[in-house]
Design a protein around this motif. Structure first.
Motif, PDB file in Angstrom:
ATOM      1  N   LYS A   4      -2.035   2.206 -12.086  1.00  0.00           N
ATOM      2  CA  LYS A   4      -3.229   2.911 -11.539  1.00  0.00           C
ATOM      3  C   LYS A   4      -4.453   2.266 -11.661  1.00  0.00           C
ATOM      4  O   LYS A   4      -5.289   2.031 -10.657  1.00  0.00           O
ATOM      5  N   ASP A   5      -4.565   2.161 -12.832  1.00  0.00           N
ATOM      6  CA  ASP A   5      -5.905   1.558 -13.268  1.00  0.00           C
ATOM      7  C   ASP A   5      -6.262  -0.050 -12.635  1.00  0.00           C
ATOM      8  O   ASP A   5      -7.106  -0.351 -12.278  1.00  0.00           O
ATOM      9  N   SER A  12     -11.580  -2.041  -6.544  1.00  0.00           N
ATOM     10  CA  SER A  12     -13.235  -2.117  -6.823  1.00  0.00           C
ATOM     11  C   SER A  12     -13.700  -3.609  -6.689  1.00  0.00           C
ATOM     12  O   SER A  12     -14.852  -3.899  -6.172  1.00  0.00           O
ATOM     13  N   LEU A  13     -12.889  -4.500  -6.912  1.00  0.00           N
ATOM     14  CA  LEU A  13     -13.351  -5.950  -6.728  1.00  0.00           C
ATOM     15  C   LEU A  13     -13.372  -6.319  -5.407  1.00  0.00           C
ATOM     16  O   LEU A  13     -14.285  -6.900  -4.795  1.00  0.00           O
ATOM     17  N   ALA A  72       0.227  -4.241  -2.790  1.00  0.00           N
ATOM     18  CA  ALA A  72       0.682  -3.655  -4.166  1.00  0.00           C
ATOM     19  C   ALA A  72      -0.287  -4.044  -5.197  1.00  0.00           C
ATOM     20  O   ALA A  72       0.153  -4.776  -6.112  1.00  0.00           O
ATOM     21  N   PRO A  73      -1.584  -3.647  -5.076  1.00  0.00           N
ATOM     22  CA  PRO A  73      -2.515  -4.308  -6.040  1.00  0.00           C
ATOM     23  C   PRO A  73      -2.009  -3.538  -7.472  1.00  0.00           C
ATOM     24  O   PRO A  73      -2.431  -4.281  -8.284  1.00  0.00           O
ATOM     25  N   GLU A  74      -1.314  -2.496  -7.667  1.00  0.00           N
ATOM     26  CA  GLU A  74      -0.843  -2.002  -8.817  1.00  0.00           C
ATOM     27  C   GLU A  74       0.163  -3.084  -9.693  1.00  0.00           C
ATOM     28  O   GLU A  74       0.213  -2.945 -10.885  1.00  0.00           O
ATOM     29  N   LEU A  75       0.580  -4.268  -9.051  1.00  0.00           N
ATOM     30  CA  LEU A  75       1.236  -5.190  -9.486  1.00  0.00           C
ATOM     31  C   LEU A  75       0.705  -6.490  -9.675  1.00  0.00           C
ATOM     32  O   LEU A  75       1.252  -7.259 -10.048  1.00  0.00           O
TER      33      LEU A  75
END
Length: 109
Positions: A4-5, A12-13, A72-75
């Motif tokens: 999640k972070d 945010s980028l 899938a930015p979490e990956l």
């Protein structure tokens, strides 16, 4: 960082107009994974994308997200979501990107 972070950091980028691929974290991660996989193109090594795969094994220069970063930015920094590939195989995985850049280049030549 938790998934999640990582997803929040990547988003945010994007909101700030910055490229994930230019971050220190990505560069270190990319190098670590390519080194661990011995800079071997995993697609060439397995026989290519097609039966008529003309080139033999090439050095991997790109770390490809199996599940795309935008989906899938979490990956983003998960090794199991990565594929070490050479430039030719990366072009085959992303024809939409490479065809568009070629078309623009030809248009302005």
């Amino acid at each position: 960082m938790s998934e999640k972070d990582i997803a929040n950091w990547v988003r945010s980028l994007w909101r700030a107009g910055k490229s994930f691929y230019k971050t220190y974290e990505w560069k270190i991660f990319r190098e670590k994974v390519l080194r661990k996989r011995k800079y071997r193109c995993e697609i060439c090594w397995q026989g290519g994308l097609q039966k008529n795969h003309l080139h033999r094994y090439k050095r991997a220069t790109t770390l490809h997200h199996i599940k795309h970063l935008k989906d899938a930015p979490e990956l983003a920094l998960k090794e199991e979501n990565m594929l070490a590939v050479c430039q030719d195989c990366h072009k085959a995985l992303h024809p939409e990107i490479y065809e568009r850049s070629t078309a623009l280049r030809e248009r302005w030549d």
